[in-house]
Write an enzyme that holds these catalytic residues in place. Sequence first.
Site, PDB file in Angstrom:
ATOM      1  N   SER A 146     -54.110 -23.513  32.359  1.00 27.18           N
ATOM      2  CA  SER A 146     -52.998 -24.181  33.043  1.00 27.18           C
ATOM      3  C   SER A 146     -53.195 -24.185  34.553  1.00 27.18           C
ATOM      4  CB  SER A 146     -51.670 -23.505  32.704  1.00 27.18           C
ATOM      5  OG  SER A 146     -51.672 -22.140  33.094  1.00 27.18           O
ATOM      6  N   ASP A 193     -50.606 -15.663  24.018  1.00 25.28           N
ATOM      7  CA  ASP A 193     -51.166 -14.539  24.744  1.00 25.28           C
ATOM      8  C   ASP A 193     -52.498 -14.153  24.107  1.00 25.28           C
ATOM      9  OD1 ASP A 193     -51.764 -12.158  25.981  1.00 25.28           O
ATOM     10  OD2 ASP A 193     -49.839 -11.193  25.574  1.00 25.28           O
ATOM     11  N   VAL A 194     -53.589 -14.289  24.842  1.00 30.47           N
ATOM     12  CA  VAL A 194     -54.906 -14.021  24.268  1.00 30.47           C
ATOM     13  C   VAL A 194     -55.085 -12.552  23.901  1.00 30.47           C
ATOM     14  CG1 VAL A 194     -55.975 -15.964  25.467  1.00 30.47           C
ATOM     15  CG2 VAL A 194     -56.054 -13.678  26.502  1.00 30.47           C
ATOM     16  N   SER A 245     -68.096 -12.791  35.651  1.00 30.94           N
ATOM     17  CA  SER A 245     -67.835 -12.657  37.085  1.00 30.94           C
ATOM     18  C   SER A 245     -69.022 -11.989  37.743  1.00 30.94           C
ATOM     19  CB  SER A 245     -66.583 -11.804  37.315  1.00 30.94           C
ATOM     20  OG  SER A 245     -66.418 -11.494  38.688  1.00 30.94           O
ATOM     21  N   TYR A 268     -61.138  -3.892  35.976  1.00 27.84           N
ATOM     22  CA  TYR A 268     -61.527  -5.295  35.816  1.00 27.84           C
ATOM     23  C   TYR A 268     -63.029  -5.462  35.622  1.00 27.84           C
ATOM     24  CZ  TYR A 268     -62.334 -10.164  37.359  1.00 27.84           C
ATOM     25  OH  TYR A 268     -62.752 -11.472  37.465  1.00 27.84           O
ATOM     26  N   LYS A 270     -65.523  -7.623  32.716  1.00 29.76           N
ATOM     27  CA  LYS A 270     -66.399  -8.758  32.988  1.00 29.76           C
ATOM     28  C   LYS A 270     -67.845  -8.452  32.613  1.00 29.76           C
ATOM     29  CE  LYS A 270     -63.439 -11.801  34.182  1.00 29.76           C
ATOM     30  NZ  LYS A 270     -63.244 -13.004  33.337  1.00 29.76           N
ATOM     31  N   THR A 292     -66.501 -15.103  44.565  1.00 26.99           N
ATOM     32  CA  THR A 292     -65.094 -15.137  44.968  1.00 26.99           C
ATOM     33  C   THR A 292     -64.616 -16.580  44.964  1.00 26.99           C
ATOM     34  OG1 THR A 292     -65.386 -13.158  46.325  1.00 26.99           O
ATOM     35  CG2 THR A 292     -63.436 -14.503  46.740  1.00 26.99           C
ATOM     36  N   ILE A 293     -63.767 -16.891  43.997  1.00 26.97           N
ATOM     37  CA  ILE A 293     -63.207 -18.236  43.835  1.00 26.97           C
ATOM     38  C   ILE A 293     -61.728 -18.168  44.177  1.00 26.97           C
ATOM     39  CG2 ILE A 293     -62.910 -20.186  42.278  1.00 26.97           C
ATOM     40  CD1 ILE A 293     -65.851 -19.426  42.709  1.00 26.97           C
TER      41      ILE A 293
END
Length: 255
Positions: A16, A65-66, A145, A158, A162, A190-191
């Site tokens: 989304s 919700d994954v 990532s 996190y 990844k 870094t996006i």
Amino acid sequence: MTVLLEGKSVLVTGASAGIGRAVAIGAARQGADVAINYHGDDAGADSAVAEIEALGRRAIAVKGDVAEPETATAFVAAAVAAFGRVDAFVNNAGICPFHAFLDMPVATFERTMRVNLHGAYFMVQAAANRMVEQGNGGVIVAVSSISALVGGENQTHYTPTKAGVHSLMQSTAIALGRHGIRCNSVLPGTILTDINKDDLADETKRRAMEARVPLGRLGQPDDLVGPVVFLLSDLARYVTGAALLVDGGMFVNLQ
């Protein structure tokens, strides 16, 4: 003009906003019908569907919700009901609630694991089962990532997820190769997305991050579209188990 995903059915999680949305719309531009999964942003999901349909492609949005395994089977079933098949799957959904290590709340740690790693596992498994049932192969791309390769002080919950997603693609490439299913990952640097907008609201920190990137800027979600579409397409028909850094050169910059 040649389109790379003509007539394909592509599923994208967490679509989304951010990278997922950009990839979903980019796949539609390349001829795909697209099913998007999203968690809470109804308006964002609706506008993504509208944008895809404006490109002349079919689109559906499936809320879920994954972190819950049943979301995966429901998402794949909805895509099959809408498009008849699953040709390609992009696992993108992820969260990164920045927090220090020593007082990491158990709930924050467990939620990050369930969304980023457990969610990826069950989503990939559901998509792969459908592809195997169809009998003519498929493609899976996971958004890992740069954090799979390097650490982050406030990302101790996190970065392991990844790294796990990257490892999952390596192992599924082996497990699914006999079925003609290719599995690869992209490793964004870094996006600029909702995940890090608060962290990068500090102008000094943002300028420092930009200075680490040889190309001189932080990434945008659209920067992932080309690499992902390439991996989904037949141009990458002999690429599996690979990981593609999309970071503007940040990882290799030791200065």
